[in-house]
Design a protein around this motif. Sequence first.
Motif, PDB file in Angstrom:
ATOM      1  N   ALA A  58       1.004  -1.136  -0.131  1.00 33.85           N
ATOM      2  CA  ALA A  58      -0.128   0.058  -0.089  1.00 33.85           C
ATOM      3  C   ALA A  58       0.665   1.152   0.040  1.00 33.85           C
ATOM      4  N   SER A  59       0.416   2.424  -0.469  1.00 33.61           N
ATOM      5  CA  SER A  59       0.975   3.634  -0.359  1.00 33.61           C
ATOM      6  C   SER A  59       0.224   4.739  -0.159  1.00 33.61           C
ATOM      7  N   ALA A  60       0.795   5.673   0.849  1.00 35.35           N
ATOM      8  CA  ALA A  60      -0.293   6.959   1.055  1.00 35.35           C
ATOM      9  C   ALA A  60       0.123   7.879  -0.085  1.00 35.35           C
ATOM     10  N   LEU A  61      -0.674   8.583  -0.250  1.00 32.91           N
ATOM     11  CA  LEU A  61      -0.418   9.767  -1.398  1.00 32.91           C
ATOM     12  C   LEU A  61      -0.818  11.265  -0.596  1.00 32.91           C
ATOM     13  N   ALA A  62      -1.958  11.364   0.366  1.00 32.38           N
ATOM     14  CA  ALA A  62      -2.349  12.515   1.033  1.00 32.38           C
ATOM     15  C   ALA A  62      -2.655  12.321   2.369  1.00 32.38           C
ATOM     16  N   LEU A  63      -2.744  13.551   3.093  1.00 34.84           N
ATOM     17  CA  LEU A  63      -3.171  13.481   4.542  1.00 34.84           C
ATOM     18  C   LEU A  63      -4.372  14.623   4.561  1.00 34.84           C
TER      19      LEU A  63
END
Length: 305
Positions: A99-104
């Motif tokens: 998985a990968s985060a792109l934004a908060l």
Amino acid sequence: MGYTLNVLGAAIGVRSAVGDAALATVSEGAGKKSAALIFADKHVEKVKTGFAWSEAVAMDSTSIVANAQKDAGKTFPVVVSRADGAVLVLKPAAGHTAASALALGADGAVYGWSVGRIDGKATYCSVVWPAGESDPELLKAADTEAIGASPRGGVFIRYRKLNKLAEFFTGAGEIEVSTGTVIGARVNPDTLEAVGAIATRLDPDGTFDFQAVRWNGGQTVLADTPDEESCVALGITDGGIAYGYTQRGKRRFAAVFLGGGTIAEIDDSGEVSAYEVHAYSAELGFVGIGQDASGKQVAWSAIPA
């Protein structure tokens, strides 16, 4: 409009700025990198994720989001508390491998993708991790990724191969909001506006020109650069000023979109050539990536003169 440029330090990329600190990814040697805070006084603090490899994603006044790895190619997001350094490891969706985060988001939610096999094929799925939770909510498969909350109560999702942008609503389908091939779409978590660029013209060499756009209840072209030139928005301030870069040939120039089609390029100084703006804070001004006189890639800040 003139700007005073200051080199902050060596960096691979910049993602956020809060107060006097920029969140960047810095090199840790061959094949290694780390999320780090680079401050106005140029000192650097590595973000302690608990993992040897990490890259910056986003931050606000309370949290830092990074992507980390234990095994090469298998990423997963982590949220690091700026108060006490506590680390929350975010998981892929059930049965997925990475998985990968792109934004908060402004509410602490983390947006991104999770990848797993659907009908035997590796498929990227849009996901959101609610604030404080390690397990994600799976929004949609179909080779998509989530980039932030939308102004109508949904989530902006980006189709990775189709290069289009849509607002997704759980249980109620989606609304396509982009016209043309989309690149670089990002969302301001406070204003819920998205910016990026769309392809507009095909050049004789077979490449496309891109024009910076803003999505806020519709699609607005921020600037129309001449034929065989491009511009891309990579973020937008709470005051509605978009920023990113223009491109002529292979050279990129850090740029601010002032409204009414006006573009202010951030001029190179003797210390640094600025080629992309990625973040903004009131204390640092515009923050981006460039190259110093020795050819090293660096993070810089620019305050209007």
